[in-house]
Design an enzyme around this catalytic site. Sequence first.
Site, PDB file in Angstrom:
ATOM      1  N   ALA A  70       0.812  -1.230   0.000  1.00 41.23           N
ATOM      2  CA  ALA A  70       0.000   0.000   0.000  1.00 41.23           C
ATOM      3  C   ALA A  70       0.836   1.266   0.000  1.00 41.23           C
ATOM      4  O   ALA A  70       0.307   2.357   0.170  1.00 41.23           O
ATOM      5  CB  ALA A  70      -0.923  -0.011   1.216  1.00 41.23           C
ATOM      6  N   GLU A 122       6.398   2.058  -6.643  1.00 41.87           N
ATOM      7  CA  GLU A 122       7.816   2.444  -6.752  1.00 41.87           C
ATOM      8  C   GLU A 122       8.719   1.253  -6.415  1.00 41.87           C
ATOM      9  O   GLU A 122       9.733   1.010  -7.074  1.00 41.87           O
ATOM     10  CB  GLU A 122       8.100   3.629  -5.823  1.00 41.87           C
ATOM     11  CG  GLU A 122       7.359   4.882  -6.267  1.00 41.87           C
ATOM     12  CD  GLU A 122       7.563   6.068  -5.334  1.00 41.87           C
ATOM     13  OE1 GLU A 122       7.364   5.903  -4.118  1.00 41.87           O
ATOM     14  OE2 GLU A 122       7.921   7.147  -5.824  1.00 41.87           O
ATOM     15  N   GLU A 142      -0.856   9.486  -4.608  1.00 42.40           N
ATOM     16  CA  GLU A 142      -0.270  10.533  -3.752  1.00 42.40           C
ATOM     17  C   GLU A 142      -0.954  11.874  -3.943  1.00 42.40           C
ATOM     18  O   GLU A 142      -1.255  12.585  -2.977  1.00 42.40           O
ATOM     19  CB  GLU A 142       1.239  10.684  -4.044  1.00 42.40           C
ATOM     20  CG  GLU A 142       2.109   9.587  -3.464  1.00 42.40           C
ATOM     21  CD  GLU A 142       2.243   8.359  -4.357  1.00 42.40           C
ATOM     22  OE1 GLU A 142       1.442   8.205  -5.308  1.00 42.40           O
ATOM     23  OE2 GLU A 142       3.141   7.544  -4.095  1.00 42.40           O
TER      24      GLU A 142
HETATM   25  C1  1HE Z   1      -2.057   1.460   5.982  1.00 42.98           C
HETATM   26  C2  1HE Z   1      -1.807   1.829   4.644  1.00 42.98           C
HETATM   27  C3  1HE Z   1      -0.786   2.783   4.405  1.00 42.98           C
HETATM   28  C4  1HE Z   1      -3.413   0.393   4.670  1.00 42.98           C
HETATM   29  N1  1HE Z   1      -0.133   3.282   5.481  1.00 42.98           N
HETATM   30  N2  1HE Z   1      -1.378   1.995   7.008  1.00 42.98           N
HETATM   31  N3  1HE Z   1      -0.913   4.709  -0.801  1.00 42.98           N
HETATM   32  C5  1HE Z   1      -2.196   4.808  -0.518  1.00 42.98           C
HETATM   33  O1  1HE Z   1      -2.754   5.888  -0.512  1.00 42.98           O
HETATM   34  C6  1HE Z   1      -2.913   3.518  -0.224  1.00 42.98           C
HETATM   35  C7  1HE Z   1      -3.556   3.551   1.135  1.00 42.98           C
HETATM   36  N4  1HE Z   1      -4.270   2.297   1.417  1.00 42.98           N
HETATM   37  C8  1HE Z   1      -5.437   1.971   0.816  1.00 42.98           C
HETATM   38  O2  1HE Z   1      -5.937   2.636  -0.071  1.00 42.98           O
HETATM   39  C9  1HE Z   1      -6.093   0.702   1.280  1.00 42.98           C
HETATM   40  O3  1HE Z   1      -5.656   0.458   2.613  1.00 42.98           O
HETATM   41  C10 1HE Z   1      -5.791  -0.533   0.413  1.00 42.98           C
HETATM   42  C11 1HE Z   1      -6.498  -0.387  -0.938  1.00 42.98           C
HETATM   43  C12 1HE Z   1      -4.310  -0.746   0.194  1.00 42.98           C
HETATM   44  C13 1HE Z   1      -6.321  -1.795   1.133  1.00 42.98           C
HETATM   45  O4  1HE Z   1      -7.699  -1.593   1.467  1.00 42.98           O
HETATM   46  P1  1HE Z   1      -8.353  -2.527   2.588  1.00 42.98           P
HETATM   47  O5  1HE Z   1      -9.820  -2.165   2.630  1.00 42.98           O
HETATM   48  O6  1HE Z   1      -8.008  -3.946   2.321  1.00 42.98           O
HETATM   49  O7  1HE Z   1      -7.632  -2.167   3.973  1.00 42.98           O
HETATM   50  P2  1HE Z   1      -7.868  -0.917   4.958  1.00 42.98           P
HETATM   51  O8  1HE Z   1      -9.073  -1.190   5.829  1.00 42.98           O
HETATM   52  O9  1HE Z   1      -7.851   0.377   4.228  1.00 42.98           O
HETATM   53  O10 1HE Z   1      -6.556  -0.960   5.842  1.00 42.98           O
HETATM   54  C14 1HE Z   1      -6.280  -2.057   6.685  1.00 42.98           C
HETATM   55  C15 1HE Z   1      -5.198  -1.643   7.642  1.00 42.98           C
HETATM   56  O11 1HE Z   1      -4.017  -1.347   6.907  1.00 42.98           O
HETATM   57  C16 1HE Z   1      -5.545  -0.372   8.399  1.00 42.98           C
HETATM   58  O12 1HE Z   1      -4.908  -0.431   9.653  1.00 42.98           O
HETATM   59  P3  1HE Z   1      -5.740  -0.748  11.002  1.00 42.98           P
HETATM   60  O13 1HE Z   1      -4.703  -0.743  12.080  1.00 42.98           O
HETATM   61  O14 1HE Z   1      -6.750   0.351  11.124  1.00 42.98           O
HETATM   62  O15 1HE Z   1      -6.386  -2.095  10.782  1.00 42.98           O
HETATM   63  C17 1HE Z   1      -4.893   0.705   7.559  1.00 42.98           C
HETATM   64  O16 1HE Z   1      -4.614   1.876   8.296  1.00 42.98           O
HETATM   65  C18 1HE Z   1      -3.616  -0.010   7.161  1.00 42.98           C
HETATM   66  N5  1HE Z   1      -3.051   0.585   5.951  1.00 42.98           N
HETATM   67  N6  1HE Z   1      -2.663   1.147   3.846  1.00 42.98           N
HETATM   68  C19 1HE Z   1      -0.412   2.870   6.736  1.00 42.98           C
HETATM   69  N7  1HE Z   1      -0.428   3.176   3.178  1.00 42.98           N
HETATM   70  C20 1HE Z   1       8.259   7.968  -0.396  1.00 42.98           C
HETATM   71  S1  1HE Z   1       6.801   8.732  -0.826  1.00 42.98           S
HETATM   72  C21 1HE Z   1       5.652   7.467  -1.173  1.00 42.98           C
HETATM   73  C22 1HE Z   1       4.277   8.046  -1.199  1.00 42.98           C
HETATM   74  C23 1HE Z   1       3.210   7.033  -0.926  1.00 42.98           C
HETATM   75  O17 1HE Z   1       3.384   5.850  -1.059  1.00 42.98           O
HETATM   76  S2  1HE Z   1       1.713   7.661  -0.395  1.00 42.98           S
HETATM   77  C24 1HE Z   1       0.753   6.213  -0.003  1.00 42.98           C
HETATM   78  C25 1HE Z   1      -0.066   5.821  -1.160  1.00 42.98           C
END
Ligand code: 1HE
Length: 268
Positions: A70, A122, A142
């Site tokens: 993610a 990435e 992002e």
């Molecule tokens: C996370 C993250 C995360 C999930 N950081 N904790 N990336 C994004 O914007 C993607 C963000 N994530 C999502 O859109 C979704 O989580 C997913 C599509 C990947 C998966 O959805 P789903 O429904 O299976 O899971 P969820 O309910 O959203 O998340 C489950 C848990 O994973 C939850 O934690 P919990 O403790 O509340 O159970 C979420 O908080 C955690 N989680 N994704 C932290 N990304 C060097 S610059 C790079 C810039 C970037 O990469 S920006 C990020 C882009």
Amino acid sequence: MTKHIDIASFENLALEARDSGVWIVTLNRPTKRNALDIATIEELVRFFSDAQQAGVRAVVLAGAGDHFCAGLDLVEHHKADRSPAEFWQVCLRWHEAFNKMEYSGVPIIAALHGAVVGGGLELASAAHIRVMDQSAYFGLPEGQRGLFTGGGATIRVTDLIGKARTIDMMLTGRIYKDTEAVEVGLAQYLVTGSSFERALELAERAAENLPLSNFAICSAVSHNRNMSAMDAAYAEACVAGVVNTQPDARARLAAFADKSGARIRPDT
Ligand code: 1HE
């Protein structure tokens, strides 16, 4: 071989070494969708810094659970409330990890499923081959989160799909999946079954090459892309001078010459 990889000392990566010299490296925080926190990035730096000298012949890079990765750990980032200087350093550690992957000479085959988004894309882009299954989807969200890519998307994703498509993904949140993802170049293989099994097959095949050939393939192509064509041609000749005269290749050349070696056929 001068390095030893202590499997038990890794927590966020699950490591498994096969007899063939292929290692399975699995992002292992499925409850966080394998989001890349600092600890995971440091483990990637550590593993890929040592892999070549530890005799790793090829790597399958996979993600545990329903998603490959993610991207940036947004919760860690939010809680840390980093200064610009701090996040600059964070990004440099990402680059350290991903550059080690791309340039260290060990073939890396990414087995992709579910979300391959943001920093997850990435990361996948730093592998040498990408295999996706039918659940995999690619995005750069992002922009929608008030962020910008910091782990090399402007370089590696653009290399894969071109400037216009990268900007489209960043601006509009466009998602690529299925055959379209292969057509644009985000993955080279789309499988109906498990991306892991196909990635493993490819890694086993690559591991049969001589390590010096793989070292050249998985470092020189990337380095040469950063040079002028004149300099790249010179560097390629130099690398070929070393690789194509390696003593270990003589048996393979002899097998071709005496007609016992495999011929290249359309079904190989
Ligand atoms: C996370 C993250 C995360 C999930 N950081 N904790 N990336 C994004 O914007 C993607 C963000 N994530 C999502 O859109 C979704 O989580 C997913 C599509 C990947 C998966 O959805 P789903 O429904 O299976 O899971 P969820 O309910 O959203 O998340 C489950 C848990 O994973 C939850 O934690 P919990 O403790 O509340 O159970 C979420 O908080 C955690 N989680 N994704 C932290 N990304 C060097 S610059 C790079 C810039 C970037 O990469 S920006 C990020 C882009």
